[in-house]
Design a protein around this motif. Structure first.
Motif, PDB file in Angstrom:
ATOM      1  N   ALA A  56      12.681 -22.910  -9.427  1.00  0.00           N
ATOM      2  CA  ALA A  56      14.086 -22.685  -9.046  1.00  0.00           C
ATOM      3  C   ALA A  56      14.110 -22.222  -7.592  1.00  0.00           C
ATOM      4  CB  ALA A  56      14.713 -21.638  -9.956  1.00  0.00           C
ATOM      5  N   LEU A  57      15.131 -22.653  -6.854  1.00  0.00           N
ATOM      6  CA  LEU A  57      15.268 -22.229  -5.457  1.00  0.00           C
ATOM      7  C   LEU A  57      16.201 -21.019  -5.410  1.00  0.00           C
ATOM      8  CD1 LEU A  57      15.646 -25.732  -3.781  1.00  0.00           C
ATOM      9  CD2 LEU A  57      13.579 -24.314  -3.960  1.00  0.00           C
ATOM     10  N   VAL A  58      15.811 -20.043  -4.619  1.00  0.00           N
ATOM     11  CA  VAL A  58      16.579 -18.799  -4.531  1.00  0.00           C
ATOM     12  C   VAL A  58      16.968 -18.577  -3.071  1.00  0.00           C
ATOM     13  CG1 VAL A  58      16.515 -16.309  -4.897  1.00  0.00           C
ATOM     14  CG2 VAL A  58      15.359 -17.839  -6.522  1.00  0.00           C
ATOM     15  N   ALA A  85      22.363 -13.095  -4.617  1.00  0.00           N
ATOM     16  CA  ALA A  85      21.613 -14.330  -4.314  1.00  0.00           C
ATOM     17  C   ALA A  85      22.329 -15.524  -4.934  1.00  0.00           C
ATOM     18  CB  ALA A  85      20.200 -14.242  -4.882  1.00  0.00           C
ATOM     19  N   TYR A  86      21.976 -16.696  -4.472  1.00  0.00           N
ATOM     20  CA  TYR A  86      22.339 -17.935  -5.165  1.00  0.00           C
ATOM     21  C   TYR A  86      21.049 -18.541  -5.706  1.00  0.00           C
ATOM     22  CZ  TYR A  86      27.116 -17.993  -3.424  1.00  0.00           C
ATOM     23  OH  TYR A  86      28.435 -17.685  -3.182  1.00  0.00           O
ATOM     24  N   VAL A  87      21.150 -19.116  -6.902  1.00  0.00           N
ATOM     25  CA  VAL A  87      19.993 -19.789  -7.492  1.00  0.00           C
ATOM     26  C   VAL A  87      20.354 -21.248  -7.709  1.00  0.00           C
ATOM     27  CG1 VAL A  87      18.381 -19.880  -9.423  1.00  0.00           C
ATOM     28  CG2 VAL A  87      19.241 -17.666  -8.626  1.00  0.00           C
ATOM     29  N   VAL A 127      15.149 -19.965   2.496  1.00  0.00           N
ATOM     30  CA  VAL A 127      15.187 -20.534   1.147  1.00  0.00           C
ATOM     31  C   VAL A 127      13.831 -20.250   0.501  1.00  0.00           C
ATOM     32  CG1 VAL A 127      15.416 -22.666  -0.196  1.00  0.00           C
ATOM     33  CG2 VAL A 127      16.778 -22.352   1.894  1.00  0.00           C
ATOM     34  N   TYR A 128      13.844 -19.798  -0.736  1.00  0.00           N
ATOM     35  CA  TYR A 128      12.608 -19.451  -1.432  1.00  0.00           C
ATOM     36  C   TYR A 128      12.496 -20.244  -2.736  1.00  0.00           C
ATOM     37  CZ  TYR A 128      12.541 -15.424   1.701  1.00  0.00           C
ATOM     38  OH  TYR A 128      12.527 -14.627   2.814  1.00  0.00           O
ATOM     39  N   ARG A 129      11.251 -20.455  -3.141  1.00  0.00           N
ATOM     40  CA  ARG A 129      10.982 -21.086  -4.428  1.00  0.00           C
ATOM     41  C   ARG A 129      10.396 -20.020  -5.360  1.00  0.00           C
ATOM     42  NH1 ARG A 129       9.831 -26.379  -5.600  1.00  0.00           N
ATOM     43  NH2 ARG A 129       9.396 -26.910  -3.419  1.00  0.00           N
ATOM     44  N   ALA A 130      10.914 -19.953  -6.570  1.00  0.00           N
ATOM     45  CA  ALA A 130      10.365 -19.003  -7.539  1.00  0.00           C
ATOM     46  C   ALA A 130       9.016 -19.534  -8.019  1.00  0.00           C
ATOM     47  CB  ALA A 130      11.316 -18.834  -8.714  1.00  0.00           C
TER      48      ALA A 130
END
Ligand SMILES: [Zn+2]
Length: 810
Positions: A429-431, A384-386, A411-414
């Motif tokens: 943080a966006l993952v 993944a990229y964070v 795109v996901y938000r933690a």
């Protein structure tokens, strides 16, 4: 049966409707005619449906045609829903897939005329649509295939080109070059916007591609110069970008072979493979889909002079030798617009045949590609990229996430804090997990490029594009698995900023581009701004209202204090900014204009005549010269090629007027190639060490065709206030300087500066200046040896240009 015949009879051919055959010499249909024909066809044929995807930059309707059998037309919603499932095999059960592959048509997209002067395909599309709905053999194929067609990817530009052609038809300028861009802002770069999505047209089509229709094959129809091969069709030439799946490469080769075969069966000649165009580059209309499991096809036909034919003798042609990549040379002769239309009609119809014939393969390959992408992501490296929320410029962080999401990337938000590979990240943080169907797109945009030349060849377009570098956004690679609570997001906004402290004087860190937008608004409203050390100080009756609104909307914080620091030199109005627009259709000018408008920076366009008139200092504080060759700036286009009012460039009088402007206290901002103009004309104590013959694609010489370099700031100045000490700049065959006093280097290349892309002999940059300030008389010149606003991508260096125009003026 009777009704069907009646319906068919009512269909007019393009020739009957327009009064000329599409492609006939000297006749070009404009957007009203093309869209009018398509709309009529849709009204009369149950096999044609027209959607308006939205409005173009200049307000024209942007059309998408859906051509398929009547039975398919009646279940379009179902077909689209199935395409979405095929595009994301994680949601597809084996039994559902078995059922779908029995009935789902293949979906292909043919997109015409993205480059407006490459006009043949805009005309060809009408004949193609007519033939698909009336030719019995083609009609039968439409049970198995949905043909999406974009009649023009830039309707504004089609009208620009057609009206120019009509205006000068029958004169010595017939079919000649346009003096302005055929897309309001970005001209020919409209085919370089396919991941950054800065323009309306790009966004409309991207949404259709990756959110609505998910075609398996995308065909982008282009033209090239006049005197080479008649038509390039794939295979492309090496290298292949490592993120492109081998099944995509093979699929492209297959389509190319099918097209060539159909052309030769029809008696055409001059069809070439493996020429000029490679599979390295991301950003083109045919290259973005290859990162989305779609087969991206390009053809490039030899051009005419718009609607006018050209004659080419055999000796004037530059053709490869007969061989596997060029089975039959073209014998030379007269080349008509109608010839291009004929070639493009054959390639388009052969694609429809292939998609119909290989329908099940096309579907299986698409699903297989999606599955492989997900599996590769689960295997890690990277996992993944964070994108952590603490960023220098939160709006750039949000923009990067939005660019990915608009391109279909998940795109996901933690929702909670988490640890990944020993690093702790807060909630928010966006993952971007790599286990997703569009892994290749995300990975290729987030990682550094390492271009390796094949046979010492430069890349077709740029070599590197890594968005975290160009945008100045921290993006961490996580190679191994981790788990946390993730929530999918469609779009991201920067968390609202605020004013802290009390008082009527405001301190800005000036680290974000949004603060430049605020400074432009403050100065335009007559508020006062001063540079003090590393920050900006603002005061004025309306400053609080403007700043609190902008800070909340664009995510920067402001500190209020009671008293302004002593010795502040207040600026009390917006500098009067002039932006030079040569009559050479300068794309860099268009991007600069676009950027200024995005950030609310008012400017006036300056043409040759405005500059030659002189007295510039009375009218302007800052003049910006876009990247343009120094000689071209002074001599312009020759009057044998372009009407007199657009010919001749700045001339001596214009060059002298600029010199007088600077000596009289003005600020001249030179972007990249125009630096050479200022160095020579103003006798600056600066040398562009890459100028003249020192750079170029020749081996043994420094060469960097579109790469990202690190540079180190030094020498405090209003141009660099708020900018990170170490930043990455975009370099495209740019400049590098040595300076002597009183000129100063504001940024310098470190050792081994290459960060992404390609550079031959990069050590030649070490210690050279990339950004220079040079006092001249009572004014100053700022030289950018790079592209601070390259293709709207370089959010990390916009600030330097904003500072140069907003803060560096006298
Ligand atoms: Zn083109």
């Amino acid at each position: 049966m009777h009704l069907l015949v009646a319906a068919l009879l009512a269909l007019q051919s393009p020739a009957a409707s327009l009064g000329f055959e599409p492609g006939a010499d000297s006749n070009l249909a404009d957007w009203k005619q093309v869209s009018g024909y398509m709309n009529t066809l849709a009204q009369r044929s149950p096999m044609v449906h027209v959607d308006t995807l939205g409005k173009t930059t200049e307000g024209r309707p942007f059309l998408l045609l859906t051509i398929t059998s009547q039975a398919n037309q009646q279940r379009l919603a179902e077909i689209k829903a199935v395409q979405a499932l095929l595009a994301d095999p994680r949601r597809l059960s084996d039994t559902a897939f078995e059922r779908m592959r029995k009935t789902q048509p293949a979906v292909i997209l043919i997109s015409n005329n993205i480059h407006s002067t490459e006009v043949a395909s805009s005309q060809m599309g009408m004949t193609l649509a007519y033939r698909l709905t009336t030719d019995p053999e083609l009609r039968r194929l439409l049970d198995s295939v949905v043909v999406l067609m974009i009649p023009s990817m830039n309707p504004d530009g089609l009208d620009t080109v057609v009206s120019w052609y009509r205006r000068y038809k029958g004169t010595r300028y017939e079919g000649g070059p346009l003096p302005w861009l055929y897309h309001k802002y970005i001209g020919h770069d409209n085919n370089r916007d396919w991941f950054m999505l800065t323009q309306v047209e790009t966004r409309l089509v991207t949404r259709m591609l990756y959110k609505e229709w998910f075609p398996e094959i995308v065909y982008d129809v282009h033209q090239m110069g006049t005197n080479g091969v008649r038509l390039f069709v794939p295979p492309f030439q090496d290298p292949v970008n490592p993120n492109i799946d081998p099944a995509i490469v093979a699929g492209i080769n297959l389509v190319g072979a099918q097209m060539a075969s159909a052309l030769y069966d029809a008696g055409m000649t001059g069809v070439a493979h493996q020429l000029t165009y490679d599979l390295w580059w991301h950003g083109g209309f045919r290259s973005a889909p290859t990162r989305h499991n779609m087969i991206g096809i390009l053809t490039e036909a030899a051009s005419t002079r718009l609607g006018s034919p050209i004659t080419l003798t055999l000796d004037s042609l530059r053709q490869p030798a007969r061989g596997v990549n060029y089975a039959e040379p073209w014998p030379g002769g007269v080349w008509h617009l109608g010839d291009i239309v004929r070639y493009e009609l054959i390639t388009s119809e052969s694609l429809v045949r292939l998609a119909a014939r290989d329908r099940v393969n096309v579907i299986d390959r698409f699903v297989g590609l999606g599955r492989r992408a997900v599996e590769a992501g689960l295997a890690g490296n990277p996992f993944a990229y964070v994108l952590p929320p603490e960023q220098r410029d939160p709006e750039a962080w949000a923009t990067l996430a939005n660019v990915l999401a608009a391109g279909g990337v998940e795109v996901y938000r933690a929702a909670e804090s988490f640890t990944a590979e020993g690093r702790r990240y807060p909630a928010g943080a966006l993952v971007i997990p790599m286990a997703q169907p569009y892994r290749a797109d995300a990975k290729d945009l987030l990682e550094p490029q390492h271009y390796t030349p094949v046979n010492d060849r430069p890349p077709y377009d740029v070599a590197g594009w890594t968005l975290p570098f160009t945008m100045g956004v921290r993006a961490d690679v996580v190679n191994g698995p981790f788990s946390t609570n993730l929530v999918r997001v469609d779009s991201v906004i920067a968390p609202p900023g605020k004013i802290e402290g009390s008082g009527d004087v405001f301190i800005l860190q000036n680290r974000t581009n949004a603060e430049s937008r605020a400074v432009a608004a403050l100065l335009a409203a007559g508020q006062s701004v001063a540079v003090v050390g590393d920050s900006l100080v603002v005061r004025g009756a309306r400053a609080r209202a403007i700043l609190s609104e902008q800070a909340a909307r664009h995510g920067f914080d402001v500190t209020a204090v009671r008293e302004a620091p002593a010795g502040a030199r207040w600026r009390e109005r917006l500098p009067r900014i002039g932006l030079y627009q040569p009559w050479t259709a300068n794309i860099d000018e268009g991007w600069t204009r676009w950027l200024f408008e995005q950030y609310g920076i008012s400017y006036m366009t300056l043409h040759d005549g405005d500059i030659k008139r002189g007295g510039l200092r009375q009218r302007f504080d800052v003049i910006v010269l876009p990247s343009e060759d120094a000689t071209s700036m002074v001599v312009g286009v020759d009057s044998t090629r372009i009407p007199l009012q657009y010919a001749g460039g700045l001339g001596e009088s214009g060059a002298n007027a600029i010199s007088e402007f600077v000596r009289g206290g003005g600020t001249l901002v030179c972007l990249d190639a125009s630096s050479n103009f200022a160095i020579a004309r103003l006798n600056l104590p600066v040398v562009n060490v890459l100028g003249g013959v020192a750079s170029g694609p020749q081996s043994l010489r420094f060469y960097a065709p579109g790469s990202i370099f690190g540079t180190v700031l030094g020498g405090s100045d209003s141009v660099t206030v708020g900018v990170s000490d170490s930043l990455q700049i975009y370099f495209e065959n740019s400049a590098a300087f040595t300076v002597s006093a009183p000129a100063r280097a504001l940024a310098t290349y470190p050792e081994q500066p290459l960060r992404s892309g390609y550079a031959r002999y990069q050590e030649r940059l070490t210690g050279k200046a990339s950004l220079v300030e040079a006092p001249v008389g009572s004014g100053r010149v700022i030289l950018f040896g790079f592209r601070p606003q390259f293709r709207g991508q370089t959010h990390g260096t916009f600030k330097l240009l904003f500072n140069a125009v907003l803060l560096a003026a006298p």
